[in-house]
Structure formats: structure tokens, C-alpha cells
Design an enzyme around this catalytic site. Sequence first.
Site, PDB file in Angstrom:
ATOM      1  N   GLU A 155       0.841  -1.200   0.000  1.00 43.26           N
ATOM      2  CA  GLU A 155       0.000   0.000   0.000  1.00 43.26           C
ATOM      3  C   GLU A 155       0.869   1.241   0.000  1.00 43.26           C
ATOM      4  O   GLU A 155       0.409   2.342   0.260  1.00 43.26           O
ATOM      5  CB  GLU A 155      -1.025  -0.007   1.139  1.00 43.26           C
ATOM      6  CG  GLU A 155      -0.479  -0.076   2.530  1.00 43.26           C
ATOM      7  CD  GLU A 155      -1.613  -0.021   3.556  1.00 43.26           C
ATOM      8  OE1 GLU A 155      -2.078  -1.088   3.948  1.00 43.26           O
ATOM      9  OE2 GLU A 155      -2.018   1.086   3.944  1.00 43.26           O
ATOM     10  N   CYS A 211      -3.360  -4.492   4.009  1.00 45.75           N
ATOM     11  CA  CYS A 211      -2.257  -5.321   4.506  1.00 45.75           C
ATOM     12  C   CYS A 211      -2.203  -6.724   3.919  1.00 45.75           C
ATOM     13  O   CYS A 211      -1.342  -7.506   4.292  1.00 45.75           O
ATOM     14  CB  CYS A 211      -2.306  -5.410   6.026  1.00 45.75           C
ATOM     15  SG  CYS A 211      -2.017  -3.837   6.830  1.00 45.75           S
ATOM     16  N   HIS A 231      -1.771 -12.174  10.302  1.00 49.37           N
ATOM     17  CA  HIS A 231      -1.394 -10.767  10.131  1.00 49.37           C
ATOM     18  C   HIS A 231      -1.150 -10.147  11.514  1.00 49.37           C
ATOM     19  O   HIS A 231      -1.871 -10.425  12.463  1.00 49.37           O
ATOM     20  CB  HIS A 231      -2.495 -10.013   9.380  1.00 49.37           C
ATOM     21  CG  HIS A 231      -2.221  -8.544   9.311  1.00 49.37           C
ATOM     22  ND1 HIS A 231      -1.030  -8.051   8.828  1.00 49.37           N
ATOM     23  CD2 HIS A 231      -2.950  -7.469   9.698  1.00 49.37           C
ATOM     24  CE1 HIS A 231      -1.051  -6.736   8.908  1.00 49.37           C
ATOM     25  NE2 HIS A 231      -2.202  -6.350   9.430  1.00 49.37           N
TER      26      HIS A 231
END
Lengths: 130, 348
Positions: B80, B112, B234
Site C-alpha cells: 500500500e 495489509c 497478520h
Amino acid sequence: MKNVARYHREIPQRYRLEAGKCTNCGYIAFPPRLICPKCKSKKFETIRLSDEGKILTYTIIRVSAEQFSKQTPFAVGIIELNDGVRLTTQIVDTDLNNIEIGKKVKIVFRKVQEDGKAGILCYGYKAVLV
Amino acid sequence: MIGIVGYGAYLPRYRIKAETIAQQWGSDPESIKRGLLLNEKTVPGQDEDTITISVEAAKNALKRARINPQEIGAVYIGSESHPYAVKPSGATLVDALGIGPHVHVASYEFACKAGSEAMYVAYSHVKAGEMKYALGIGADTSQGAPGDALEYSASAGGAAFIMGKENVIAEILFTHSFTTDTPDFWRREGEFYPRHAGRFTGEPAYFKHILGAGRALLEKSKLSPKDFKYAVFHMPNGKFPQEVGKKLGFTKEQLETGWIVPWMGNTYSGSSPTGLAAILDEAKPGDLIFMVSFGSGAGSDGFILKATDELPKVQNLAPKVRDLLNNNKIYLNYGEYAKFRKKIKVNE
């Protein structure tokens, strides 16, 4: 504005350390040349230089050209790569007091300069201490 | 057998401690460290960005894969923080590594999880028989607004994975993706810093999607959490991955190896991929690995992998994640950090 065509032309050397090796006498030209300065041969093969070497000499830049002024003070060194070829580049990612002649370095891929806020980003090689 | 044939990670050498940021904004360092389980984070050098991080990670992946870069048929970089709004990051990477020009290149974006997305598509190309090798990368120089909670976590780094069929080091056994429209975190076109919906980023976003993908993967594979040696999720902070792991039935021991966030921070698209790289650094043949990414907006990609007999042969061919985390660190004060991250207004 940065010369986009010139930047593009130099990509093989700046990104991949491509050099010309004389097939007659073994002289390595970086950047490549048309005629070997040693034996005058015109036959070269393309090789990629070693990405490891040592610091031959260096200096600390405290007053730089305008586009590098946010990075001062920074080190610029002459690096002798393992295949004997020498190149000039920044030595980054270290306290300047750690830099010494003879220390081993490796070549890394970094952003070298930006053409203002809106122009192209120019990438190339720099050295970091091993 | 289809899966990973080479992997590599890269983390910048610069760091800032959580207490340095807390002191700047008058917050209590101990409560931040305890609440988010974050000690320090990586900071990109002034000359580093998603492209340079991707190149260095992919170089390490090539060292382990020991293949001719010309045989790579696709390169996808998920991030990103692509340096250009218009111009693919992967185009620079292929020329830097001697891949192509006969290669398919694209920049991916999904908050993400853009990195796991790149891995997913690279894997699918090889599985479909379209090409011999494909490269998927997750890398970021994450943005977090000054004074925002994100500033403690938003860091820089990435990992690269070459997918193939020969000399596979980690076979991919199952995949699953789970996506809904969930506005928990976003950055509008032209805005510099992302915005987030505070607590809404938890239960309806992070937890729902990781649990959705994770439970489906377990069901698909008919495996149970105890069958796995490692799991990685994550890592937006230290706490969330531990909580979601527990909810799925994994133990702290299974999470430990990939749980690098307290010392790395959240490398956004590079987060769970770099955690996977840290696991591959230590895994032994036969070990099962469970991975689920999360990207705001929102979605999760899940993978079940199995380490093969080839893995130990390549583990030492490139720097390991723990070495990148622990060696050559340079600590910045807040002023230097603000300059590095271009948080100070200057005359151009």
C-alpha cells in the site's frame, strides 16, 4: 526535469552492474566501452560484477549538491569489487564513525535521487558495511 | 508438488523504540508497550521504498531458489506504499534482477493483504501450468499519522516467494480466501496518511475475516490446530495475532516463531509473509504451517503449507529474519524519524 532517456539508457549498469569484459585480454570496462583501452580489441562479452568488495577510500560530504542536501552528512567511497573493478558510490546505513578504509561492503539496490516532487525516481547501487 | 521453491526477506536497519514515540506525544510508554505488545519498529532509510525492499527480498529468494531468473514468468508486488501512483513497482524489479522482459508484471493493492494476494496468484499460475516459476512479494514502507496509534506499529520490510514445481521447499496444500465490504481502515486518493475506525478494526474486521478464512481452511483440509507445528497471522500489533490464534485453537508455542511484530512492527503487506519467512528459517521437513493474512477493507488469504526435505538445504543460503531483526540496528530519535518519514514540512 531529469533526462529520462539517459536514465533509461544507464539501467543495465545502475541496476545490475553490467560491465563489458574484453574477450581478448580480459579487461573489464565499467561502464562498458566500444574499444578495449588495453589491447584495442572491439570484442566484449557482457558480465555482471560482484556485489561484494571493500572500501578503497572515502570522504564525508557535508555540503552537497542541492538534491542531496537532506541527506548530509553522508559518505561517498571508492569501492573495489571482488573482481577488481572500482566504482564510486554512497556508503549508507551506518554511523559515519564506523567507516574505515579496507572494510568489507556489499552492494545494495537503493533510490539514488528523485526528480523533484513529480518527476521520476532514479534507482541504482549503493554500498553498506557487511 | 507445487509450492515455494525459494523465499527471502528484507528489513531496513533503522529502528525507533515505542517509548521514543510515546515520549514525543506525552503518552505512557509502559501502557503502550503492554497494551500493544510492541517494543520497537523498523524504519526505512531515506533511500528505501517498496521497490528497493522488494528487490532485496527477491534477491534473497533467488539465492535460495537457485534458478535462472529468466525462467520466472510473473512478478507481482503487493503493497500500500508503491512509490508511484502510476508506474508498476515490478517493472523496476525485473530489470534489477535480470528477469524478463518476457514476464507478466502487476502491482497489487489490498491494504495489509496485498502480499499474500501476490503469493496466491503466483501460486495459481504455476498450478495452472502457465509458467515454470512465478514470484509474489509483499513489501511496504507503512504510513501512520503522527500521534496516531498506528505510529507505534507502521514499519517497513518485506518478503518474497518464488513458486514452482521442482525442488519445492514448502508445498502449498490448501488455500482459501474470505472477503466482505468492511470499512475499517482506508486511505482516499491523494491523502498521505490512512484513516481507521478505531475499535471497529477489531471484531468485525480483523477477527471476523481471519476466523472466516481460518475455519474454512481447517474444514477444507480436515486438519485440526494440533496437527500444525507453526501458525502465523497478520500482525497489526502484538495482541491481535495471539488472540485470533487462541480463538482458532492454536497455542502460544505454535505462534512464537512467526510472531516477530514486537521487534519489527507492522510491515503491512509484508507482515504475515515475513512471519512465514521467519518460520521457514526454522521449520523441519514434514512440519505443517498455517498462515492467514488480513487486509482492511476487508479480506483474508489463508495457506496451509508443508515443509519438505529440500527446505534445510536452502535455509542458510540467505539472511534469516531473526538475523535481520537483531543485527546492525541503528536507533533514531523522534526528530530523525520525522525527517526520514518526511513528516517535517520543508521548502522544496
